[in-house]
Enzyme design. Structure first.
Site, PDB file in Angstrom:
ATOM      1  N   HIS A 121       0.661  -1.024  -0.133  1.00  0.00           N
ATOM      2  CA  HIS A 121       0.013  -0.226  -0.125  1.00  0.00           C
ATOM      3  C   HIS A 121       1.114   1.386   0.322  1.00  0.00           C
ATOM      4  CE1 HIS A 121       0.896   1.291   4.277  1.00  0.00           C
ATOM      5  NE2 HIS A 121       0.904  -0.813   4.452  1.00  0.00           N
ATOM      6  N   ASP A 122       0.221   2.304  -0.702  1.00  0.00           N
ATOM      7  CA  ASP A 122       0.845   3.943  -0.481  1.00  0.00           C
ATOM      8  C   ASP A 122       2.312   3.760  -1.326  1.00  0.00           C
ATOM      9  OD1 ASP A 122      -1.219   5.509   1.040  1.00  0.00           O
ATOM     10  OD2 ASP A 122      -0.790   3.601   2.113  1.00  0.00           O
ATOM     11  N   GLY A 139       5.286  -0.889   3.168  1.00  0.00           N
ATOM     12  CA  GLY A 139       4.638   0.273   2.419  1.00  0.00           C
ATOM     13  C   GLY A 139       4.654   1.410   2.240  1.00  0.00           C
TER      14      GLY A 139
END
Length: 280
Positions: A121-122, A139
């Site tokens: 994520h991200d 992340g």
């Protein structure tokens, strides 16, 4: 019209370009956008608010835009984006963003993600990046344009990897890698720079010689790093490659320290000559 296999499940609301190909047993969610020429070969999952750029090809058992592996995430509306002409090989996972970031996980144009690579994520992955088999990005990792990450390498969350950097296979990356740097080992250490990658992208021999001297000043010569950084900034103010490294180091948003210099324990395994700084 788009070619959609009878066993595929495409939710109402998904935006599918006319020449998209969706193979057997794929699943496409209601917020997905598949641009022109996208091909989902088979058994591909595209979930959430995910956009896949034109001409991208996704091979079996890849999952794109599924929820992040983050206990803070409670279903907030976040996104996932793939650039044009990106190849995602078998079993890759690319998660949509979590909370606390910019709200999007992005992979740039012209990238290749080899089998079983993971983009958490991200993450922000630039254009032309290659992630070899079983690469793991934690992340909020940022990977600069044209970087190469070798098979089985693990990159800790919030690490930045500079443009055209090169990470050896099985490396454990816990700190930032400057542009053009080559790292090796567990934990990863800076052992050279990506000479061949720079040459392939138009750098001159003179620029490479300057970059070698500047790298020695910053990362090998004795002395306080802040003093050496100031010296390099003054001495190489007209050298764009060196100034790119200095800007990366001075970036106030960075959350991790720079990777430490080191030596290769087994040069024959690394693909880069420490003395000559040759890479791929």
């Amino acid at each position: 019209m788009a070619q959609i296999h009878s066993s595929a499940v495409v939710a109402p609301g998904a935006r599918i370009a006319d020449d998209v190909s969706i193979g057997p047993f794929c699943q496409v969610g209601p917020e997905a956008v598949l641009e022109a020429g996208v091909e989902l070969v088979s058994h591909v999952v595209v979930d959430g608010a995910t956009r896949i750029g034109a001409g991208s090809r996704i091979l079996p058992f890849a999952s794109i835009g599924t929820p992040p592996q983050d206990t803070k995430y409670k279903g907030e509306p976040t996104r996932c984006e793939l650039g044009a002409r990106t190849l995602v090989r078998e079993g890759c996972t690319i998660h949509r963003a979590s909370v606390g970031g910019a709200g999007v996980t992005s992979v740039g144009a012209g990238c290749m993600l080899m089998a079983q690579a993971h983009v958490a994520h991200d993450c922000v992955v630039g254009d032309g990046v290659i992630l070899a088999n079983n690469v793991m990005l934690g992340g909020h990792v940022h990977v600069g344009d044209g970087a190469f990450v070798g098979g089985g390498a693990a990159v800790h969350q919030t690490v930045r990897i500079g443009r055209l950097a090169m990470v050896s296979g099985l490396a454990g990356v816990t700190n930032d890698i400057p542009p053009f740097g080559y790292v090796f080992g567990l934990p990863a250490r800076l052992v050279g720079f990506n000479k061949i990658g720079l040459l392939r992208r138009g750098a001159s021999r003179e620029q490479l010689r300057t970059l070698r001297v500047a790298n020695n000043l910053l990362f090998k010569d004795p002395g306080e790093f802040a003093v050496k950084l100031a010296q390099a900034e003054e001495r190489y103010a007209e050298e764009p490659l060196v100034m790119e490294i200095i800007a990366f180091i001075r970036d106030a948003s960075r959350r991790r320290q720079l990777v430490r210099p080191g030596r290769m324990a087994a040069p024959e395994l690394g693909g880069v000559d420490e003395e000559n700084g040759e890479g791929a």
